[in-house]
Scaffold this active site. Structure first.
Site, PDB file in Angstrom:
ATOM      1  N   ALA A 352       0.891  -1.174   0.000  1.00  0.00           N
ATOM      2  CA  ALA A 352       0.000   0.000   0.000  1.00  0.00           C
ATOM      3  C   ALA A 352       0.922   1.215   0.000  1.00  0.00           C
ATOM      4  O   ALA A 352       1.271   1.747   1.048  1.00  0.00           O
ATOM      5  CB  ALA A 352      -0.898  -0.021   1.231  1.00  0.00           C
ATOM      6  N   ALA A 353       1.356   1.626  -1.193  1.00  0.00           N
ATOM      7  CA  ALA A 353       2.551   2.469  -1.305  1.00  0.00           C
ATOM      8  C   ALA A 353       2.314   3.965  -1.466  1.00  0.00           C
ATOM      9  O   ALA A 353       3.205   4.760  -1.173  1.00  0.00           O
ATOM     10  CB  ALA A 353       3.388   1.978  -2.475  1.00  0.00           C
ATOM     11  N   ALA A 354       1.137   4.365  -1.959  1.00  0.00           N
ATOM     12  CA  ALA A 354       0.947   5.793  -2.279  1.00  0.00           C
ATOM     13  C   ALA A 354       0.848   6.638  -1.003  1.00  0.00           C
ATOM     14  O   ALA A 354       0.253   6.182  -0.029  1.00  0.00           O
ATOM     15  CB  ALA A 354      -0.320   5.961  -3.108  1.00  0.00           C
ATOM     16  N   PRO A 355       1.442   7.833  -0.998  1.00  0.00           N
ATOM     17  CA  PRO A 355       2.117   8.549  -2.090  1.00  0.00           C
ATOM     18  C   PRO A 355       3.606   8.244  -2.233  1.00  0.00           C
ATOM     19  O   PRO A 355       4.293   8.931  -2.990  1.00  0.00           O
ATOM     20  CB  PRO A 355       1.901  10.008  -1.700  1.00  0.00           C
ATOM     21  CG  PRO A 355       1.894   9.991  -0.212  1.00  0.00           C
ATOM     22  CD  PRO A 355       1.296   8.683   0.203  1.00  0.00           C
ATOM     23  N   GLY A 356       4.124   7.279  -1.533  1.00  0.00           N
ATOM     24  CA  GLY A 356       5.467   6.820  -1.848  1.00  0.00           C
ATOM     25  C   GLY A 356       6.588   7.211  -0.915  1.00  0.00           C
ATOM     26  O   GLY A 356       7.756   6.987  -1.221  1.00  0.00           O
ATOM     27  N   GLY A 357       6.259   7.768   0.241  1.00  0.00           N
ATOM     28  CA  GLY A 357       7.308   8.138   1.200  1.00  0.00           C
ATOM     29  C   GLY A 357       8.167   6.926   1.564  1.00  0.00           C
ATOM     30  O   GLY A 357       9.399   7.012   1.622  1.00  0.00           O
ATOM     31  N   LYS A 358       7.503   5.812   1.781  1.00  0.00           N
ATOM     32  CA  LYS A 358       8.257   4.622   2.203  1.00  0.00           C
ATOM     33  C   LYS A 358       8.891   3.915   1.015  1.00  0.00           C
ATOM     34  O   LYS A 358      10.022   3.439   1.100  1.00  0.00           O
ATOM     35  CB  LYS A 358       7.357   3.688   3.004  1.00  0.00           C
ATOM     36  CG  LYS A 358       6.899   4.379   4.280  1.00  0.00           C
ATOM     37  CD  LYS A 358       5.996   3.545   5.128  1.00  0.00           C
ATOM     38  CE  LYS A 358       5.402   4.384   6.241  1.00  0.00           C
ATOM     39  NZ  LYS A 358       4.347   5.330   5.776  1.00  0.00           N
ATOM     40  N   ASP A 403      -5.773  -4.470  -5.832  1.00  0.00           N
ATOM     41  CA  ASP A 403      -6.190  -4.652  -4.447  1.00  0.00           C
ATOM     42  C   ASP A 403      -5.130  -5.603  -3.884  1.00  0.00           C
ATOM     43  O   ASP A 403      -4.910  -6.689  -4.427  1.00  0.00           O
ATOM     44  CB  ASP A 403      -7.584  -5.300  -4.419  1.00  0.00           C
ATOM     45  CG  ASP A 403      -8.090  -5.494  -3.007  1.00  0.00           C
ATOM     46  OD1 ASP A 403      -7.263  -5.769  -2.112  1.00  0.00           O
ATOM     47  OD2 ASP A 403      -9.306  -5.373  -2.789  1.00  0.00           O
ATOM     48  N   CYS A 477      -0.752   3.988  11.063  1.00  0.00           N
ATOM     49  CA  CYS A 477      -0.643   5.263  11.786  1.00  0.00           C
ATOM     50  C   CYS A 477      -1.856   5.382  12.709  1.00  0.00           C
ATOM     51  O   CYS A 477      -2.456   6.449  12.829  1.00  0.00           O
ATOM     52  CB  CYS A 477      -0.480   6.459  10.858  1.00  0.00           C
ATOM     53  SG  CYS A 477      -1.776   6.619   9.640  1.00  0.00           S
TER      54      CYS A 477
END
Ligand SMILES: C[S@@+](CC[C@H](N)C(=O)[O-])C[C@H]1O[C@@H](n2cnc3c(N)ncnc32)[C@H](O)[C@@H]1O
Length: 620
Positions: A352-358, A403, A477
């Site tokens: 679950a990557a967006a917006p991509g900080g990780k 998904d 979070c």
């Protein structure tokens, strides 16, 4: 009502103490205003304009800043610049001038971070209050004076606290105070708005009683009566729904709960992560300082994080930002990636990557080698993910939008998987106040339901025989137990081929092994919790698993819908969810659900045809 408290609270005063404190505060204010004059002189000498005027002024160039500093002869700029530079002289970095990018990747010594979702769209500073406008005026020249001023304030606070302690000692023999309102007072309170100062004082008084019930409680009053009143006051003062106030309150002792609620009223510091694919933190810090950004390293736990106090330029639009030398990213968002410990040349899935900080941090730690699959179910959100990947120069990433419950059907056999799960956001109330009232009981059933399915998919997508990894990191979070320990406990029960391992993170509180009568796997103490009031970071949770053996599920071709149907059925059986549960493409689900219900009934020896219409059919 909902209030944004300016300061963290001190020792709880009684009503009398409160009055006395008020007087003392007046005195203190007088004394400080004298000192303020000195401080403000420095401010005005360095900038003849007010804070508001400052804001309207065009962006300062480096030359402007230099010119500006000439008005303040007392400060040796070279010395100041050296001093600032020395802040970033990581002792491990070797001798001056050496390029030691490797050090930046030493994950062992780094701690946290969180989703930088839209962080750059938030205004950096508000001129809502005096403190902030002082901060806005802060620059290299007056920083020393400001810091002296803060020290003096601290000293005064300490003196005041000491005085209060002494007074409290003197008051020990006083009769028990009547803290709870009478029935008539309650009736009046429900009619009109209440004085916030009174509400706050009462909360503090009640907490005192709850923490020393035997000594301080009024005769005939129960603990529940005090707690009920306190919860009502929390809702009134901080603006929470009763449901969420109670849920969060139950995580802590009463006084710690108060600290938590207070900390949620204050935004966390603005933090950035150095993109080590493009620069070193020391160089970036120097460039930004030259542009008029006041910053310092976040803490010893990270070699890539910087905390921004004040800036004369928008940090989300500097040439360095546009060149991808850094990303605005919450400090807690570094943590799951540090726990993941990506290695060069691995295959990693960010579910679950967006917006991509990780994702971009993973890519940087892998030094652009190997391959990172950056997935997010929300196609629209993959735009910001792709933009960040491009800006930060990550060349080892593949973006997809499944998904995530489709994994490992889509592709499996990863060395490591990060599941930074969608969650209720109870850890980021400081960023998004709407959570206070928008989250309902249903959310804390539906969201964990999805999280559990996602976590099983994450586990099944990892290669247990990976020579370098076999690791799964789960993070949220949220501070809610339902979304954290309960989800991890479920995964341990469903997948005995994984075990929890230490996260390797230097900071964080142990996860709960039992909570309100529920007992979890004892190894859950290896998970880590983060709170705004303890680490000044967003509330966060991190769990790290190691896959010790493959399982039949690894080759499962079950996709998201089959998994949902199965999980729904299972949850209904356990009485966790009912017929009015989440809508998940109901029409398509229907056949799966009916099929699994029938199978289930058969398993129990019941004839499915004897049931005309299942009560578990989802609502339309
Ligand atoms: C906490 S955010 C991820 C933040 C991201 N890891 C970062 O650091 O920038 C959770 C993400 O999960 C995505 N999501 C929600 N349900 C999903 C699902 N079933 N499969 C994959 N992604 C999903 C949401 O679109 C959202 O972007």
């Amino acid at each position: 009502m909902g209030r944004r408290a300016k300061n963290k609270q001190g020792a709880p005063p009684s009503l009398d103490e409160f009055q006395a404190k008020k007087q003392k505060k007046e005195l203190k204010r007088k004394r400080l205003s004298e000192e303020d004059k000195t401080f403000k002189k420095v401010k005005t000498s360095s900038s003849s304009s007010s804070s508001k005027r400052d804001k309207k002024q065009p962006k300062k160039t480096v030359e402007d800043v230099e010119e500006f500093t000439e008005d303040v002869p007392e400060v040796d700029l070279k010395e100041l610049s050296e001093a600032k530079k020395s802040l970033f002289d990581d002792s491990e970095s070797g001798s001056e001038g050496e390029v030691e990018v490797d050090d930046e990747f030493d994950v062992e010594n780094e701690p946290m971070v969180d989703s930088d979702d839209e962080a750059h769209e938030r205004p950096m500073f508000s001129d809502d209050d005096e403190d902030e406008s002082e901060l806005n005026n802060l620059n290299a020249e007056n920083m020393e004076a400001f810091s002296r001023h803060l020290d003096e304030e601290d000293e005064l606070e300490a003196e005041e606290a000491e005085l209060e302690l002494q007074e409290a000692g003197l008051n020990q023999n006083q009769p028990r105070a009547k803290v709870l309102p009478t029935a008539e007072e309650e009736a009046l309170m429900t009619k009109g708005t209440q004085d916030v100062t009174m509400v706050r004082t009462r909360m503090i008084e009640i907490i005192k009683v709850l923490e020393n019930f035997k000594e301080l409680a009024e005769e005939g009053k129960s603990r529940a009566e005090y707690t009920d009143r306190l919860l009502k006051d929390i809702c009134e003062y901080f603006g929470y729904s009763e449901f969420l106030a109670e849920k969060l309150f139950n995580l802590f002792t009463p006084s710690e709960a108060m600290e938590f609620f207070e900390a949620n009223e204050i935004a966390r510091p603005i933090t950035i992560r150095t993109n080590t694919l493009k620069t070193r933190r020391r160089d970036l810090a120097q460039t930004l300082v030259n542009r008029g950004v006041n910053l310092q390293p976040i803490g010893t736990w990270t070699k890539v994080g910087l905390q921004i106090f004040d800036s004369q330029v928008p940090v989300g639009a500097t040439p360095e930002y546009l060149a991808g030398q850094y990303i605005l990213q919450a400090a807690s968002s570094f943590l799951p990636v540090m726990a993941l410990e990506p290695q060069e040349n691995e295959r990693i899935l960010d579910m679950a990557a967006a917006p991509g900080g990780k994702t971009t941090y993973i890519s940087a730690l892998m030094k652009n080698t190997g391959c990172v699959f950056a997935n997010d179910a929300n196609k629209a959100r993959t735009k910001s993910l792709i933009a960040n990947i491009h800006r930060l120069g990550c060349k080892n990433t593949i973006v997809c939008h499944y998904d995530a419950r489709e994994f490992p059907k889509v592709i499996g056999g990863f060395d490591r998987v990060l599941l930074d799960a969608p969650c209720s956001g109870t850890g980021v109330i400081g960023k998004d106040e709407s959570v206070k009232v928008s989250r309902t009981e249903k959310d804390f059933i539906q969201i964990p339901h999805l999280q559990k399915q996602l976590l099983l998919s994450a586990i099944d997508s990892v290669d247990a025989n990976s020579s370098t990894g076999g690791v799964i990191v789960y993070s949220t979070c949220s501070v809610a137990v339902d979304e954290n320990e309960a989800v991890v406990d479920y995964a341990l029960r469903k997948r005995p081929n994984v075990k929890l391992v230490e996260t390797g993170l230097q900071i964080g509180k142990e996860g709960f092994t039992s909570y309100r009568g529920k007992h979890f796997n004892s190894t859950i103490s290896m998970t880590r919790r983060y709170y705004p009031h303890t680490y000044n970071v967003d509330g966060f949770f991190v769990a790290k698993f190691k896959k010790i053996a493959p399982s039949a599920h690894d080759k499962s071709l079950a996709g998201a819908k089959e998994k949902e149907a199965f999980a729904r059925n299972e949850a209904e059986e356990e009485g966790i969810i009912h017929g009015d549960f989440a809508e998940f493409e109901d029409d398509e689900d229907k056949s799966f659900i009916e099929l699994s219900i029938k199978r289930n009934l058969k398993r129990k020896g019941i004839n499915p045809n004897s049931f005309k219409k299942s009560s578990s059919e989802p609502s339309k």
